[in-house]
Design a protein around this motif. Structure first.
Motif: not given
Length: 326
Positions: A3-10, A20-22, A42-46, A312-315
């Protein structure tokens, strides 16, 4: 199926990393903080990193995304702030609801501080909940402690989940007080991970005594000694100086606490062996990976860590949402 997701106030990407871990694919992160967005990129370059505000943003381009996630700024509702709620110009809750309604994702996840559930904010919270499209089934807001989900840190937050079709159960806690993940699982006495923090631990002139040596305020600032056998106190966004929690390398805090409880006078000067957490150690307590790199000044890095949703909580939450979408 991914599945795809976007993150507001990321911010630095804690919520996105957990999703992503989920099994979610992060496709976009939106924030106005340049340092945090640089960390995200830097950590989510895609994923596409957009340095823009949600205000006036055209979210229709993201129609088709499966999940919209976000933690709107918490300052309007935080117990540590002025608590102006809707009167605070930083209040972005209505804009989050607007983004969800414009995109109409299959589900959404919103995280915020526990103060949002305070009686003074309940009426306003209900008004915000009423702004979501009524086709969504909304679960929560649930008050959660991150330690209940395997985070080595006590962190109270609220989580709201909405689903467009079907039903979803809020994830049950995976841990309890008997099997909480201890702070020593990621940080250790006598071993500094990352760049040392030179901020001193200074005895408070008027200490605030509690039952536990690790509660109250025995030292200046909001930073507390960490009992390594238990989850750490909440990592603060204001950390970096004396609001940074610390390791009691010489195990002097329990004895000093007993000294005060027995009627002894407060001491002066600095605590021998008091070592403030580094950015890396703070990030590990948030469940970021050991190789996570934060951009910006040292102060900015501490803020990014403290503002983040523990991955971990988000996962755990993401896994529950993914199961409902299948």
């Amino acid at each position: 199926m991914e599945f795809t997701s976007i993150d507001l106030f990321c911010g630095a990407g804690g919520l996105s990393i957990g999703l992503e871990r989920a099994g979610f694919q992060s496709v976009m992160g939106l924030d106005t903080n340049r340092d945090a967005l640089a960390t995200y990129a830097r950590n989510l370059p895609h994923a596409k990193a957009e340095e823009k505000s949600v205000v006036g943003y055209d979210f229709r381009q993201w129609r088709g995304v499966d999940v919209v996630a976000g933690g709107p700024p918490c300052q309007p509702f935080s117990n540590g702030g002025k608590r102006l709620a809707a009167e605070d110009r930083r209040d972005m809750l209505p804009h989050f609801a607007h983004a969800v309604n414009e995109i109409m994702p299959r589900a959404f996840i919103m995280e915020n501080v526990a103060g949002l559930l305070a009686s003074r904010n309940r009426e306003y919270l209900n008004q915000v909940l009423a702004q979501f499209d009524d086709r969504y089934t909304i679960i929560g807001p649930h008050l959660v402690n991150a330690a209940d989900y395997g985070v080595p840190q006590k962190r109270l937050r609220i989580v709201l989940i909405g689903i467009l079709k079907g039903s979803i159960a809020f994830p049950a806690p995976t841990h309890c007080e008997k099997n909480y993940v201890a702070a020593r699982s990621v940080i250790r006495s006598g071993e500094v991970q990352g760049v040392p923090n030179g901020s001193k631990v200074v005895y408070a002139r008027n200490p605030d005594l509690r039952q536990s040596p690790y509660a109250g305020q025995l030292f200046n600032g909001g930073g507390r000694a960490i009992d390594l056998s238990k989850p750490a106190p909440t990592i603060l966004a204001a950390a970096g100086g004396n609001k940074t929690h610390f390791i009691d390398e010489m195990d002097l805090v329990p004895g000093y606490h007993h000294h005060l409880k027995s009627g002894g006078k407060p001491r002066e000067g600095t605590l021998d062996g008091g070592r403030r957490l580094t950015v890396k150690e703070s990030a590990l307590l948030q469940t970021f990976a050991a190789d996570m790199v934060f951009e910006g000044s040292k102060s900015s890095q501490y803020t990014q860590v403290g503002n983040a949703v523990p991955p971990r909580l988000a996962e755990v939450i993401g896994a529950s949402v993914a199961a409902a979408l299948h």
